[in-house]
Scaffold this motif. Structure first.
Motif, short mmCIF file in Angstrom:
data_model
loop_
_atom_site.label_atom_id
_atom_site.label_comp_id
_atom_site.label_asym_id
_atom_site.label_seq_id
_atom_site.Cartn_x
_atom_site.Cartn_y
_atom_site.Cartn_z
N ILE A 21 -2.95 -36.99 -33.39
CA ILE A 21 -4.04 -37.32 -32.48
C ILE A 21 -5.38 -36.98 -33.11
N VAL A 22 -6.36 -37.84 -32.89
CA VAL A 22 -7.76 -37.47 -33.12
C VAL A 22 -8.44 -37.52 -31.76
N GLY A 23 -8.96 -36.37 -31.33
CA GLY A 23 -9.58 -36.32 -30.02
C GLY A 23 -10.43 -35.09 -29.85
N GLY A 24 -11.01 -34.95 -28.66
CA GLY A 24 -11.86 -33.82 -28.37
C GLY A 24 -11.90 -33.53 -26.88
N ASP A 25 -12.45 -32.36 -26.53
CA ASP A 25 -12.53 -31.97 -25.13
C ASP A 25 -13.58 -32.77 -24.36
N THR A 26 -14.63 -33.19 -25.05
CA THR A 26 -15.69 -33.96 -24.41
C THR A 26 -15.36 -35.45 -24.51
N PRO A 27 -15.31 -36.16 -23.38
CA PRO A 27 -14.92 -37.57 -23.42
C PRO A 27 -15.97 -38.44 -24.08
N MET A 28 -15.51 -39.59 -24.57
CA MET A 28 -16.39 -40.54 -25.22
C MET A 28 -16.36 -41.87 -24.48
N ASP A 29 -17.50 -42.47 -24.32
CA ASP A 29 -17.59 -43.81 -23.74
C ASP A 29 -17.34 -44.83 -24.85
N MET A 30 -16.22 -45.55 -24.75
CA MET A 30 -15.84 -46.51 -25.79
C MET A 30 -15.96 -47.95 -25.30
N THR A 31 -16.78 -48.17 -24.28
CA THR A 31 -16.96 -49.51 -23.72
C THR A 31 -17.36 -50.51 -24.79
N GLU A 32 -18.20 -50.07 -25.73
CA GLU A 32 -18.70 -50.97 -26.77
C GLU A 32 -17.58 -51.57 -27.61
N TYR A 33 -16.42 -50.89 -27.65
CA TYR A 33 -15.31 -51.34 -28.50
C TYR A 33 -14.18 -51.97 -27.70
N ALA A 34 -14.39 -52.20 -26.41
CA ALA A 34 -13.34 -52.71 -25.53
C ALA A 34 -12.83 -54.08 -25.98
N ASN A 35 -13.68 -54.87 -26.63
CA ASN A 35 -13.28 -56.19 -27.12
C ASN A 35 -13.20 -56.23 -28.63
N GLY A 36 -12.99 -55.06 -29.22
CA GLY A 36 -12.99 -54.96 -30.67
C GLY A 36 -11.59 -54.87 -31.27
N VAL A 37 -11.52 -54.24 -32.44
CA VAL A 37 -10.26 -54.13 -33.16
C VAL A 37 -10.15 -52.75 -33.78
N THR A 51 8.16 -41.35 -42.35
CA THR A 51 7.12 -40.68 -43.13
C THR A 51 6.03 -41.69 -43.44
N TYR A 52 4.81 -41.33 -43.10
CA TYR A 52 3.68 -42.21 -43.38
C TYR A 52 2.48 -41.38 -43.81
N GLU A 53 1.59 -42.01 -44.56
CA GLU A 53 0.32 -41.41 -44.92
C GLU A 53 -0.79 -42.20 -44.24
N LEU A 54 -1.75 -41.47 -43.68
CA LEU A 54 -2.80 -42.09 -42.90
C LEU A 54 -4.15 -41.78 -43.53
N GLY A 55 -4.92 -42.84 -43.78
CA GLY A 55 -6.24 -42.69 -44.37
C GLY A 55 -7.33 -42.94 -43.34
N THR A 56 -8.22 -43.88 -43.64
CA THR A 56 -9.34 -44.18 -42.75
C THR A 56 -8.87 -44.86 -41.47
N VAL A 57 -9.41 -44.41 -40.34
CA VAL A 57 -9.16 -45.03 -39.04
C VAL A 57 -10.52 -45.33 -38.42
N LYS A 58 -10.70 -46.56 -37.92
CA LYS A 58 -11.99 -46.91 -37.33
C LYS A 58 -11.81 -48.03 -36.31
N TYR A 59 -12.82 -48.14 -35.45
CA TYR A 59 -12.89 -49.24 -34.49
C TYR A 59 -14.07 -50.13 -34.86
N GLU A 60 -13.83 -51.44 -34.86
CA GLU A 60 -14.89 -52.43 -35.02
C GLU A 60 -15.17 -53.04 -33.65
N ALA A 61 -16.44 -53.14 -33.29
CA ALA A 61 -16.81 -53.72 -32.00
C ALA A 61 -16.49 -55.21 -31.93
N ASP A 62 -16.47 -55.87 -33.08
CA ASP A 62 -16.18 -57.31 -33.18
C ASP A 62 -14.74 -57.48 -33.63
#
Length: 236
Positions: free
Chosen positions: A106-122, A211-222
């Motif tokens: 998991i990547v997360g935090g105690d303070t919530p984030m508004d991710m509306t901008e990425y709702a139609n993203g990838v 078994t997997y290795e995980l590198g960069t994780v990101k959200y694109e708005a488009d």
């Protein structure tokens, strides 16, 4: 790893704390973290998470969430999360145990984030699968989650995928994987709120040894910003 553009990335702002006096006896409620300005939200890169976030790992049946710093390792009963490398890039290596039922990164935090901008993203994530025998299981999940309710495990926006998708990529090396947010679905019995997301990326492997290795994780708005050569996991 595949790249089709040079992105201008503004990293996630730090958590915003409430201050001042109040006449209420209720505990203060922290406001959602504002999303970064721009088209890209980098969740994790070179082993480090976005500001205000951290890596949490664990497995069933305890369902504990164990925080890991960039250089730390966690092992327990055949489940492990450890530092690794892809050339000069720092990555995370995760090994799950089929007897646990559910193992999560998991990547997360105690303070919530508004991710509306990425709702139609990838969602884009770089991953190398080194062990994943095909079994036909379809219960793995990629999750966004709102915490704080009576049943956090229901307050999710989920993309389900199968072990066979991982098996297809076994020993194929590093690839970028793409999942459009339109393929995620909130639990009908839950209370997922995209304006209040605590776990912005959660990868659940269920009932399988992987078994997997995980590198960069990101959200694109488009959602069209899928790099050439990426493996797109689609929904029906």
């Amino acid at each position: 790893m595949s790249k089709n553009a040079i992105f201008k990335i503004t990293m996630l702002a730090g958590a915003v704390a409430l201050a001042g006096c109040t006449d209420s006896i209720e505990d203060p409620v922290e406001p959602p973290v504002e999303p970064p300005e721009g088209d890209v939200l980098v969740v994790i890169d070179d082993g480090a998470t976005a500001s205000g976030m951290g890596v949490l790992v664990g497995h069933a049946p305890a369902y504990s969430k164990n925080a890991l710093a960039k250089d730390e390792t966690y092992t327990d009963d055949g489940f492990s999360v450890a530092p690794a490398a892809n050339g000069d890039e720092y990555v995370w290596e995760v090994t799950t145990n089929s007897s646990h039922g559910e193992s999560y990164f998991i990547v997360g935090g105690d303070t919530p984030m508004d991710m509306t901008e990425y709702a139609n993203g990838v969602l884009l994530f770089d991953m190398s699968v080194t062990n994943a025998t095909a079994t036909g299981s379809t219960s793995h999940q990629i999750v966004m989650q709102t915490n704080g309710g009576a049943t956090d495990y229901l307050d999710r926006n989920v993309f389900f995928f199968g072990q066979d998708l991982l098996a297809t990529e076994e020993s194929a090396g590093w690839k970028t994987f793409a999942v459009k947010l339109s393929c995620f679905a909130p639990d009908a019995a839950g209370n997922f709120d995209i304006t209040n997301v605590h776990e912005i990326f959660r990868l659940d492997i269920r009932n399988e040894a992987v078994t997997y290795e995980l590198g960069t994780v990101k959200y694109e708005a488009d959602e069209t910003m899928i790099p050439d050569g990426a493996v797109e996991w689609t929904c029906s």
